[in-house]
Scaffold this active site. Structure first.
Site, mmCIF file in Angstrom:
data_model
loop_
_atom_site.group_PDB
_atom_site.id
_atom_site.type_symbol
_atom_site.label_atom_id
_atom_site.label_comp_id
_atom_site.label_asym_id
_atom_site.label_seq_id
_atom_site.Cartn_x
_atom_site.Cartn_y
_atom_site.Cartn_z
ATOM 1 N N ARG A 110 21.386 41.873 63.577
ATOM 2 C CA ARG A 110 20.070 42.507 63.535
ATOM 3 C C ARG A 110 20.203 43.885 62.901
ATOM 4 N NH1 ARG A 110 18.914 44.142 67.825
ATOM 5 N NH2 ARG A 110 20.481 43.302 69.208
ATOM 6 N N TYR B 299 19.451 36.335 58.845
ATOM 7 C CA TYR B 299 20.101 36.380 60.169
ATOM 8 C C TYR B 299 19.086 36.100 61.288
ATOM 9 C CZ TYR B 299 22.180 37.907 64.452
ATOM 10 O OH TYR B 299 22.612 37.935 65.755
ATOM 11 N N LYS C 107 13.060 37.325 68.705
ATOM 12 C CA LYS C 107 12.917 38.737 69.078
ATOM 13 C C LYS C 107 11.556 39.295 68.634
ATOM 14 C CE LYS C 107 17.152 38.740 70.540
ATOM 15 N NZ LYS C 107 17.437 38.742 71.979
ATOM 16 N N HIS D 232 13.859 40.735 77.977
ATOM 17 C CA HIS D 232 15.127 40.262 77.407
ATOM 18 C C HIS D 232 16.014 39.782 78.559
ATOM 19 C CE1 HIS D 232 18.773 41.386 74.646
ATOM 20 N NE2 HIS D 232 18.442 40.123 74.506
ATOM 21 N N SER E 198 22.447 42.723 74.228
ATOM 22 C CA SER E 198 22.974 41.627 73.409
ATOM 23 C C SER E 198 24.498 41.550 73.530
ATOM 24 C CB SER E 198 22.611 41.872 71.942
ATOM 25 O OG SER E 198 21.238 42.149 71.856
ATOM 26 N N CYS F 132 26.477 40.630 75.951
ATOM 27 C CA CYS F 132 27.097 41.082 77.210
ATOM 28 C C CYS F 132 27.241 39.912 78.188
ATOM 29 C CB CYS F 132 26.269 42.184 77.858
ATOM 30 S SG CYS F 132 26.461 43.770 77.058
ATOM 31 N N THR G 241 24.501 34.352 78.005
ATOM 32 C CA THR G 241 24.614 32.894 77.877
ATOM 33 C C THR G 241 25.627 32.360 78.895
ATOM 34 O OG1 THR G 241 24.079 33.140 75.547
ATOM 35 C CG2 THR G 241 24.997 31.032 76.210
ATOM 36 N N ASP H 201 18.037 34.015 77.217
ATOM 37 C CA ASP H 201 17.790 35.243 76.445
ATOM 38 C C ASP H 201 16.452 35.926 76.729
ATOM 39 O OD1 ASP H 201 18.759 37.095 74.497
ATOM 40 O OD2 ASP H 201 17.415 36.236 73.000
ATOM 41 N N ASN I 32 30.060 38.526 65.464
ATOM 42 C CA ASN I 32 28.701 38.125 65.839
ATOM 43 C C ASN I 32 28.375 36.725 65.288
ATOM 44 O OD1 ASN I 32 26.213 38.589 67.145
ATOM 45 N ND2 ASN I 32 25.242 39.200 65.225
ATOM 46 N N ARG J 154 27.614 32.794 65.416
ATOM 47 C CA ARG J 154 26.682 32.203 66.385
ATOM 48 C C ARG J 154 26.713 30.676 66.362
ATOM 49 N NH1 ARG J 154 23.275 35.871 69.462
ATOM 50 N NH2 ARG J 154 23.870 37.915 68.691
HETATM 51 C C1 OXD Z 1 20.450 39.436 70.575
HETATM 52 C C2 OXD Z 1 20.393 37.962 70.517
HETATM 53 O O1 OXD Z 1 20.818 40.081 69.591
HETATM 54 O O2 OXD Z 1 19.988 37.340 71.508
HETATM 55 O O3 OXD Z 1 20.093 39.964 71.646
HETATM 56 O O4 OXD Z 1 20.731 37.376 69.470
HETATM 57 MN MN MN Z 2 19.291 38.661 73.091
#
Ligand code: OXD
Ligand code: MN
Length: 592
Positions: free
Chosen positions: A80, A208, A217, A237, A259, A261, A264, A286, A373, A375
């Site tokens: 992001r 992205y 988001k 969030h 994000s 942390c 998930t 999320d 990062n 995914r």
């Molecule tokens: C974030 C995501 O960046 O969930 O928080 O991808």
């Molecule tokens: Mn997130």
């Protein structure tokens, strides 16, 4: 399975204003063709085949990873971009110091110039989507227009997308308009603009997830947050998870973490062997939309239908369910590759990468095989701990709200806020070390109120006031807690084992909400009494437990002053009640 071809005509069920908007966008962006997405399996196959043919996807080993693909993004487009994300409200003050602001007319001019002719030679995909169960009164619809097949395919995994969403949208009469183009993926021509007053999003120059999957988001947090403030609910969030105890009672909690942390992992936690009889039911990982219910409790739905999770670190020990679910029908972005065409990432216990995330021969000297990062994108239904309550139109009742951050010192393993108002201060004062989920330095402590720093679509002062007001509207308020799995000792080692063992803390929280678990008061909140925390089967020496639960008054006095200075940055819109609450903590911390 037959493969669909482009659906060029607007479906009869599309509302006139939607068909007209698509025409206007097409007139500006000049695509070669327009495809209306219906969300079918054959359409998904078509999108995949199209990307395979164009080299935008690689097929992964069909024997060990059936239905899985690798997408490599542009190397400058991996996270992001908070510095290029704007909230465009009529008054600058509405966006607050927590957002970049641009006047709507100026933002529109800038974006129109970028969108002019940008889809020449491309297909324009129209993606109707619904955030939340299709029959939920709390769900909201949107339409994303994009020129990226990757976005269209990913939206099918992440949302309820296609014909059914279009029907719901036609019923609702209003929808969020999201316009996206990957442009030339040029960082100097990249913007993500939000127009909350007119429910619009415009995103250019990035593919992205957080910048391009506009349901996530942009819609479900920034735009929905604005709507929630005016309509009396919360768009947060937060993951949502159900925890079933050995007596068969399930309690749902919603947890906000910045994000990357471990949201998930926590949402699909696997109970440790030493806690038999406990079961986890995942609702979301999320985002939570929280509404005061007619019974006085707070109810939550997950607006999403899939997971866009961080890959590195995922293995059978850290997240067994995620590890299993991403072995089929998953799109990986920016991971490494083995000689057998299997995806590879740091923290995977098996295999060897031969190619890194940029497609170069893997050389540890030039960096990790998988981008930090990188995914996975996968339907939530593939999660072995998926809860059918995810589809309940009313959502699930929330017993506790949990705020967490990544802090190597200061914050204890867990503490309980004294009441709702104190809990709002605890959330507003959250801080965490930054991660690779956003462009910028990693590992720097920054304030991240309610884990919403990048996602609150309006002034934080007004946002905190809204949280306080919500407290008045919830008769049976959830307990509010703060946790920190990341505290370290003087040698830099983690004190707490984390992952499945976090259930011990969640169990204490739930028992506490039921009035069954003991705690000791401290100036910052109530800490578990050592005997009330189930630590059986965990080999944690007493001094480590003591350190995990310790509150150092001198360090906290300093923290309180830092929090005060932080609140001051938001000026007169900071609720007086929040400042008074901070004064209360300050008083309690005073040396006797
Ligand atoms: C974030 C995501 O960046 O969930 O928080 O991808
Ligand atoms: Mn997130």
């Amino acid at each position: 399975m037959a493969i669909a071809s482009d659906r060029l005509e607007s479906p009869a069920r599309a509302p006139v204003e939607l068909a007209r908007w698509v025409e206007q966008v097409a007139a500006r962006t000049r695509p070669d063709r327009v495809h209306w997405c219906d969300g079918s399996e054959s359409e998904y196959r078509m999108l995949i085949e199209r990307m395979l043919a164009a080299g935008e996807l690689l097929r992964l080993n069909p024997a060990s990873f059936p239905g899985c693909y690798l997408h490599r993004s542009h190397p400058t487009d991996v996270a992001r971009v908070e510095h290029l994300t704007f909230v465009c409200t009529g008054q600058r003050d509405q966006a607050g110091p927590n957002n970049n602001w641009m006047a709507p007319a100026e933002a529109r001019r800038k974006m129109e110039a970028l969108f002019d002719g940008c889809m020449r030679g491309r297909t324009l995909y129209v993606i109707p989507y619904c955030m939340g169960p299709l029959d939920s009164p709390y769900a909201r619809c949107g339409v994303e227009i994009t020129d990226s097949a990757y976005v269209a395919a990913t939206m099918r995994l992440m949302t309820r997308m296609g014909t059914a969403a279009l029907d719901r949208l036609a019923q609702d009469g209003s929808f969020v308009r999201g316009l996206h183009s990957i442009g030339e993926l040029d960082p100097s021509r990249r913007f993500i603009m939000h127009f909350p007053e007119t429910l619009e999003i415009q995103s250019f120059g990035s593919g992205y997830g957080g910048n391009a999957l506009l349901g996530k988001k942009c819609h479900a947090l920034r735009i929905a947050g604005w709507q929630a403030r005016h309509e009396g609910w919360l768009a947060e969030h937060m993951l949502i998870v159900g925890i079933e105890n050995p007596s068969g009672e399930t309690h749902y909690i919603a947890c906000a973490f910045p994000s990357a942390c471990g949201k998930t992992n926590l949402a699909m936690l696997v109970p440790p062997a030493s806690m038999p009889g406990w079961t986890i039911h995942t609702i979301g990982d999320d985002i939570a939309w929280l509404h005061p219910g007619p019974d006085g409790r707070l109810w939550a739905i997950n607006p999403e239908a899939g997971f866009f999770g961080v890959v590195p670190g995922t293995n059978a020990h850290t997240n067994r369910h995620a590890f299993d679910m991403i072995h089929r029908d998953t799109i990986f972005t920016n991971v490494g590759l083995t000689a057998d065409d299997e995806p590879w990432w740091e923290g995977l216990d098996v295999g060897q990468p031969v190619t890194d995330w940029q497609g170069r021969p893997y050389d540890p000297a030039t960096g990790p095989a998988a981008h930090p990062n990188s995914r996975f994108t996968v339907s939530a239904r593939q999660n072995p701990s998926y809860s059918p309550m995810t589809d309940d139109p009313q959502g699930v009742p929330i017993t506790a709200l949990v705020f967490g951050g990544r802090r190597r010192r200061l914050a204890p393993l867990v503490f309980e806020a004294r009441d709702w108002q104190h809990g709002v201060l605890v959330g507003a004062a959250m801080a965490s070390e930054t991660t690779a989920a956003a462009t910028g330095d990693v590992g720097v402590v920054r304030r991240d109120p309610m884990a919403m720093k990048p996602f609150a679509g309006y002034h934080f002062g007004d946002y905190w006031q809204h949280w306080l007001d919500m407290g008045e509207r919830i008769a049976q308020k959830p307990g509010i807690y703060q946790v920190n799995w990341f505290r370290r000792d003087a040698a830099g080692r983690f004190l707490w084992p984390g992952y499945g063992e976090n259930l011990r803390v969640l169990a204490w929280i739930i028992e506490r909400c039921q009035g069954r678990a003991a705690a000791d008061d401290t100036p910052i909140g109530a800490i578990p009494r050592r005997t009330a925390l189930n630590l059986s089967g965990l080999d944690l020496p007493d001094p480590m437990i003591a350190e995990l639960l310790s509150v150092n008054p001198a360090e906290w006095r300093q923290e309180v002053e830092e929090i005060g200075r932080y609140l001051d940055e938001f000026g007169a819109r900071v609720p007086e009640r929040l400042r008074r609450e901070l004064d209360g903590v300050r008083r309690r911390l005073k040396p006797a």
